[in-house]
Scaffold this motif. Sequence first.
Motif, PDB file in Angstrom:
ATOM      1  N   ILE A  80       0.829  -1.203   0.000  1.00 18.01           N
ATOM      2  CA  ILE A  80       0.000   0.000   0.000  1.00 18.01           C
ATOM      3  C   ILE A  80       0.865   1.256   0.000  1.00 18.01           C
ATOM      4  O   ILE A  80       0.557   2.223  -0.690  1.00 18.01           O
ATOM      5  N   ILE A 139      -7.704  -0.817   7.225  1.00 14.54           N
ATOM      6  CA  ILE A 139      -8.359  -1.874   6.465  1.00 14.54           C
ATOM      7  C   ILE A 139      -9.135  -2.701   7.484  1.00 14.54           C
ATOM      8  O   ILE A 139      -8.549  -3.283   8.384  1.00 14.54           O
ATOM      9  N   GLU A 150     -17.895   0.459   1.353  1.00 15.13           N
ATOM     10  CA  GLU A 150     -16.716   0.025   2.105  1.00 15.13           C
ATOM     11  C   GLU A 150     -15.461   0.857   1.840  1.00 15.13           C
ATOM     12  O   GLU A 150     -14.339   0.366   1.911  1.00 15.13           O
ATOM     13  N   ALA A 151     -15.674   2.152   1.552  1.00 15.22           N
ATOM     14  CA  ALA A 151     -14.550   3.093   1.438  1.00 15.22           C
ATOM     15  C   ALA A 151     -14.976   4.431   2.024  1.00 15.22           C
ATOM     16  O   ALA A 151     -15.974   5.010   1.602  1.00 15.22           O
ATOM     17  N   VAL A 189     -10.954   1.337   4.425  1.00 16.69           N
ATOM     18  CA  VAL A 189     -11.540   0.496   3.384  1.00 16.69           C
ATOM     19  C   VAL A 189     -11.781  -0.900   3.937  1.00 16.69           C
ATOM     20  O   VAL A 189     -11.031  -1.381   4.783  1.00 16.69           O
ATOM     21  N   GLU A 212     -11.872  -4.965   3.708  1.00 18.68           N
ATOM     22  CA  GLU A 212     -11.098  -6.014   3.052  1.00 18.68           C
ATOM     23  C   GLU A 212     -11.849  -6.497   1.818  1.00 18.68           C
ATOM     24  O   GLU A 212     -13.073  -6.405   1.751  1.00 18.68           O
ATOM     25  N   ILE A 225      -8.100  -7.950  -4.405  1.00 20.50           N
ATOM     26  CA  ILE A 225      -7.084  -6.926  -4.660  1.00 20.50           C
ATOM     27  C   ILE A 225      -7.630  -5.820  -5.555  1.00 20.50           C
ATOM     28  O   ILE A 225      -7.353  -4.643  -5.329  1.00 20.50           O
ATOM     29  N   LEU A 278      -9.867  -3.603  -3.430  1.00 20.35           N
ATOM     30  CA  LEU A 278      -9.065  -2.846  -2.476  1.00 20.35           C
ATOM     31  C   LEU A 278      -8.402  -1.654  -3.168  1.00 20.35           C
ATOM     32  O   LEU A 278      -8.443  -0.530  -2.661  1.00 20.35           O
ATOM     33  N   ARG A 315     -11.108   0.976  -4.044  1.00 25.47           N
ATOM     34  CA  ARG A 315     -11.552   1.715  -2.854  1.00 25.47           C
ATOM     35  C   ARG A 315     -10.494   2.702  -2.377  1.00 25.47           C
ATOM     36  O   ARG A 315     -10.798   3.849  -2.028  1.00 25.47           O
ATOM     37  N   LEU A 316      -9.236   2.275  -2.359  1.00 30.23           N
ATOM     38  CA  LEU A 316      -8.153   3.166  -1.959  1.00 30.23           C
ATOM     39  C   LEU A 316      -8.015   4.339  -2.921  1.00 30.23           C
ATOM     40  O   LEU A 316      -7.799   5.478  -2.507  1.00 30.23           O
TER      41      LEU A 316
END
Length: 105
Positions: free
Chosen positions: A3, A29, A46-47, A58, A60, A63, A66, A69-70
């Motif tokens: 990350i 996370i 979920e973000a 965010v 879990e 990938i 994730l 969302r990031l």
Amino acid sequence: MNIAGLLPKLCAIAIREGLECPKVARIYIYKPPARVRGNWIKIVEEAYIEPNSESIAVGEGTIDMLVFRLTAGYMALAMYRSYGVVSIERAVEIARKKYFGLLVG
């Protein structure tokens, strides 16, 4: 997934979009169905971001989710840092355009 290595790439995207890079203080996370509580702003499912502390939370997931969302959270923080407001629609639009490149790049 690294990350910390993703953050400079997100900053480069933000700059290309005419935004300032936030100083992301923390990335949380969490394991759904846990909920984020407090002064967090939901960007996508979920973000969340907390603009004053420049933090991202965010859920879990795979990938690709994730990274998406990031990316959405980072772009929302970049907007807040640049303009003092967040356009969730624009943050999600940028994330949709850019997250796949981050996955394969």
